[in-house]
Every structure is written in C-alpha cells, then in structure tokens.
Write a protein that holds these residues in place. Structure first.
Motif, mmCIF file in Angstrom:
data_model
loop_
_atom_site.group_PDB
_atom_site.id
_atom_site.type_symbol
_atom_site.label_atom_id
_atom_site.label_comp_id
_atom_site.label_asym_id
_atom_site.label_seq_id
_atom_site.Cartn_x
_atom_site.Cartn_y
_atom_site.Cartn_z
ATOM 1 N N THR A 191 0.827 -1.213 0.000
ATOM 2 C CA THR A 191 0.000 0.000 0.000
ATOM 3 C C THR A 191 0.855 1.254 0.000
ATOM 4 O OG1 THR A 191 -1.787 -1.130 1.197
ATOM 5 C CG2 THR A 191 -1.784 1.274 1.241
ATOM 6 N N MET A 192 1.815 1.323 0.927
ATOM 7 C CA MET A 192 2.624 2.544 1.019
ATOM 8 C C MET A 192 3.531 2.699 -0.196
ATOM 9 S SD MET A 192 5.384 1.637 4.026
ATOM 10 C CE MET A 192 6.846 0.621 3.698
ATOM 11 N N ALA A 193 4.054 1.571 -0.707
ATOM 12 C CA ALA A 193 4.898 1.651 -1.895
ATOM 13 C C ALA A 193 4.082 2.112 -3.098
ATOM 14 C CB ALA A 193 5.541 0.300 -2.178
ATOM 15 N N ALA A 194 2.866 1.570 -3.216
ATOM 16 C CA ALA A 194 2.001 1.951 -4.343
ATOM 17 C C ALA A 194 1.613 3.418 -4.262
ATOM 18 C CB ALA A 194 0.757 1.069 -4.362
ATOM 19 N N LEU A 195 1.279 3.881 -3.056
ATOM 20 C CA LEU A 195 0.913 5.287 -2.885
ATOM 21 C C LEU A 195 2.065 6.200 -3.296
ATOM 22 C CD1 LEU A 195 -0.974 5.243 0.551
ATOM 23 C CD2 LEU A 195 -1.954 5.770 -1.690
ATOM 24 N N TYR A 196 3.267 5.838 -2.868
ATOM 25 C CA TYR A 196 4.420 6.675 -3.177
ATOM 26 C C TYR A 196 4.743 6.654 -4.666
ATOM 27 C CZ TYR A 196 8.937 8.940 -2.686
ATOM 28 O OH TYR A 196 9.976 9.823 -2.793
ATOM 29 N N VAL A 197 4.709 5.465 -5.257
ATOM 30 C CA VAL A 197 5.017 5.345 -6.686
ATOM 31 C C VAL A 197 3.961 6.059 -7.525
ATOM 32 C CG1 VAL A 197 5.197 3.731 -8.621
ATOM 33 C CG2 VAL A 197 6.361 3.225 -6.466
ATOM 34 N N VAL A 198 2.690 5.924 -7.157
ATOM 35 C CA VAL A 198 1.619 6.613 -7.901
ATOM 36 C C VAL A 198 1.809 8.124 -7.797
ATOM 37 C CG1 VAL A 198 -0.851 7.136 -7.905
ATOM 38 C CG2 VAL A 198 -0.079 4.765 -7.755
#
Length: 511
Positions: free
Chosen positions: A276-283
């Motif tokens: 979740t946190m990786a996806a939020l940051y990458v997005v």
C-alpha cells in the motif's frame, strides 16, 4: 559480565528517558535538560565511533567511506561468483513470491509465506532513506548519482541472495514452531559446522553482530524513526502542546500491537502495509513525472551525462559515484545481514528459494522507489533551486503539483517510518534472544524497552545516541560479510544442485 553491562546500559537510558518525558510535560527549564546532559555526555563517544566506522579516504578529491566500499565490493564479488544471480534468478524469485512453487498440502517448517517474509524485510529497508537520502545524494552528487545508486542496488541483490539463503540454511527451529535465524546463527552454527577450527571465531562474530543489531535497532529503528515521523507531522500541522509525548505514546502502542505478536503478526501487517505505502508513493511520483512529462528525456539525459561527466559536482564523476553508492548502501542494507533475520522465518524446506525471493528486496527499495524519488527531484529541478535538503527537498518537489502534496507525503513518511520500526523491533528482539540463550523473558523484555525508546525518540533530541546507533548498524556488515565469504562455497554447491533439479523438473510448479 556481558549481560550485566547490557542491563546497566538499558537501565541508564530508561531512567534518563523517564526524566526527559517528565520535562516534555512540564516544559522547558533554564538549566540543561536531561536530554541535553545525556547528549553532551555521549557526543564525544558518538563522534569517535562515527569517525571510526565511517572512516573516509580521499578519492578524486572526495572522501569515500571504507564501510561503503566494503559493502559494494561484496555485492560485486557475489554477483560474479554466483554467475549474475541477480539477473538469472530474478524471474524465478517472482514465481516463488507469487506462490507458483508452493505446495498447499506440504507441511513445512517456518512461520510466514515467501511473500510475507519479503514484505517484512522490505518494510525494514523502505524508509526515510528512500525519501531524504536520495535527495542528499542528488544535492551533493548531482543527477548522475542516480545511475550509480541503481547500479549499487543491482549489486546489492546478489548480497541479499546469499545472506538470506544462509539465514534459512542455518536457522534454529524451536519445539513450539517458532523460528530464530539470521547472521547470529549462520556465523555461529554455519562456521562451526564447516570450519570446526574456527568455532570460537564464528561465535565471536555472532556475538558482535547481535550486540550491534540490538543496540542499533533501538537507536535507528525506534528512536530515529519515531522522531522523524513526528517531525513530519509537526511540520504540516504546526504541532500542539506536549504533542511529541502524545504522538510517541500512540506510535508505541500501535507498534506494540504488531510487535508483541512476533513475525507472524508483523508479516500479516506488512503484507498489507508495504504494498500500500509503496504503491501510494510510486503513484504520487508517477503523477509528478507525467505532469512534467516533457522534462522526462532531459532528466534521463542528466542522469546519464552526470554519471560519466558530472560537471560542477564536487569530485566530478567520482563524487557522483560515491554519493550514489553510499545512499544505495544506506537504503537497502544489502550486506548488513539484517534482512536475513526476517527471511529466515519463511515456510520452506529449500533454503535457496528464499535467496531468490530476497533478490526482489533491493530491486523494490533502490531500483524502483529510490529511482522514483530521484526522477521527481530532477524533473522539477528542485536540486537546482536549492534552499532545502533531505526530506524537505523531496517535499518541495512534490509540492510543485499542488499545495496538498506535502500532507500526503507526511502520511507516507509516517507509514515508511512505522514499517521500519516494527521490523527492526523483530530484528533487535531476535538478537537479544540469541545473546540470552533464547530466553522469552529477554525477548519480550527487549520488545517493551524498544517501544519505550520510540516514545523517547519523539521527546528528546538525542542526536548523539542516534549517531552511535547508525554506526552500530554498519558495524554489522563486518562480521556478517566475513562469515558470508567463508560460507559462500556452501551456497554455491547448493545452488548448482538446485538449478539442476529445477531444470530436470524435480522441483515442480503447483500454480
């Protein structure tokens, strides 16, 4: 004697912490606070330890820390020795993570799946270094530092492969089904088994590693992460009366809910939190990149040109290379051995499988997330604008697309810090358990002390203790890599046999 010294040190820090928390409630006083007195006492020691561990030699007019060279050299050696395993084992690692080789009917020793072991380890490395550390690298080394950072991440994949394989190979399986593993065990058990004459040497390496892991976890995993998480929240909210104390208590309570449950609960939480946190940051990073899409070719051009010319950068190409390598080593922890503690808890009867899974850890941490941070900074030209550094520079880069983005980044920073805190609690607890002969009293005692130090980290500016903790983390690389060099022929033998079985079809897919 060792146990007594350790307990005295913890009691001393705990007593000081209670006084600091009280001062945080009562407000500032004219006389030096307890935090300031402790900092003044510890600072000379911290400076001496830091200078010794991060000793620099001049290379091309720039100081190069020998410990970083130690880590990068290991990645290079392992990459060559294992035939570019970071490339040829990459796809197989993904297949293992996705469960294609997991037999649903098999009863295997271990506590977590390949995926949860990976997310637990990634949560320990994906942290503030991915946001603030990259900004520092580009500020000092220019855009070209990004190229060398990616290269160091690719080399680090090979280091993670061998140390995490060893973590499973020599782990301790307890009667209650729980697992203890990591460098403490392959340094003691592995070296003793393969080099009987070096048994005492291996035990000494294991003790040094465990001491550094435990104390480093307290400073860098609990105090520093909680402190920086609060700093970001305070930055966007303006703070509140006794806010640091209340935030620290809430942070420790939430951490305790996860940490007390051991690797099973940590794995369960990180399996949701890390993606979740990786996806939020990458997005978010991709949003910035696509908003400035016309600048993308120029950004990649600056990265390539800067890697081999680096005009205007202190030390030129060497300066860019050093900053890229340094930040990658500090971010993904390849060679420190810490990740092997989490990976060793995996459910498997094939130690090599977790080595393949571990290849993805530096890739996610450095090649993907750190590169995203670098592109955001370069595309928005914040490294040229100046006036900020570290996490503030990254925050300014995100703010170019909207005033709301610093708030979103603050939430992501909080998640990054929290994930690092819970994983390093497990690392430190396992190190403490090793030193105290698998004592559950020591295990849980450390966990509670660790959480208390997270509260302290929010209420006192103990920069000196954090500096010592940072140095202790990197001391771990010395005994760890000595042991890994001794044991890498064992891993090579098992790897060759594993590849042969995989190609013959003896190792089957189940999905």
């Amino acid at each position: 004697m060792l146990k007594r010294l350790l307990m005295v040190a913890m009691m001393w820090l705990a007593v000081g912490s209670v006084a600091v928390a009280q001062e945080a409630v009562e407000g500032t006083v004219a006389e030096p606070t307890t935090a300031e007195r402790i900092d003044a006492t510890v600072r000379p020691i911290a400076d001496a330890v830091s200078r010794a561990i991060f000793f620099e030699v001049p290379v091309g007019g720039v100081g190069f820390p020998l410990i970083v060279g130690w880590l990068i050299l290991a990645g290079f050696i392992f990459t060559i020795y294992f035939g570019f395993i970071n490339v040829r084992g990459f796809k197989h690692g993904f297949d293992l993570i996705s469960g294609k080789y997991s037999d649903p009917k098999a009863k295997e020793a271990g506590e977590v799946s390949h995926f949860r072991a990976l997310t637990s380890a990634v949560s320990g490395t994906v942290g503030l270094g991915n946001i603030a550390g990259v900004a520092v690298a580009i500020t000092i080394g220019g855009p070209g530092a990004t190229f060398w950072m990616i290269l160091a991440g690719l080399l680090g994949m090979s280091s993670k492969f061998v140390e995490c394989t060893l973590g499973v190979m020599y782990r301790l399986e307890k009667p209650d089904g729980t697992i203890s593993g990591g460098p403490m065990y392959y340094l003691s058990r592995g070296i003793s088994e393969n080099y009987p004459g070096l048994r005492l040497f291996g035990s000494a390496l294991a003790i040094i590693f465990a001491l550094c892991a435990m104390m480093g976890a307290i400073g860098a995993g609990a105090m520093f992460q909680a402190n920086q998480a609060y700093a970001q929240i305070e930055n966007v909210t303006g703070g509140m009366t006794n806010g640091s104390l209340w935030f620290g208590l809430a942070y420790a309570i939430l951490g305790g809910i996860v940490v007390i449950g051991g690797i099973t609960r940590i794995g369960s939480v990180t399996a949701r939190l890390v993606p979740t946190m990786a996806a939020l940051y990458v997005v978010g990073a991709l949003f910035v990149i696509f908003t400035n899409f016309s600048q993308v070719p120029a950004a990649f051009g600056a990265i390539i040109d800067g890697a081999f010319t680096a005009e205007g950068v202190t030390g030129g190409v060497i300066g860019a290379l050093i900053q890229g390598f340094r930040r990658a080593a500090f971010s993904n922890e390849a060679g420190l051995g810490s990740a092997a503690i989490a990976h060793s808890a995996v459910k498997t009867k094939e130690p090599l499988t977790e080595g393949f899974v571990a290849l993805w850890e530096p890739f996610i941490d450095t090649v993907v997330i750190c590169t995203m941070t670098a592109l955001v900074i370069i595309i928005t030209n914040q490294h040229i604008v100046g006036g900020a550094d570290g996490v503030q520079l990254t925050s300014n880069a995100f703010a170019t697309i909207g005033d709301w983005t610093p708030y979103a980044l603050a939430v992501i920073v909080l998640l990054f810090a929290f994930s690092t805190t819970i994983t390093w609690a497990y690392y430190g607890a396992k190190a403490c358990s090793f030193l105290f002969k698998e004592s559950k009293v020591a295990l849980y005692g450390f966990k509670f002390f660790y959480l208390a130090m997270a509260v302290v980290g929010c209420t006192m500016p103990l920069g000196s203790i954090v500096d010592i903790a940072d140095a202790l983390l990197f001391i771990m690389a010395i005994p760890n890599l000595i042991g890994v060099y001794l044991l890498m022929p064992v891993v090579k033998k098992h790897l060759d046999a594993y590849w042969a079985r995989l190609k013959s079809g003896e190792i089957k897919k189940f999905a």
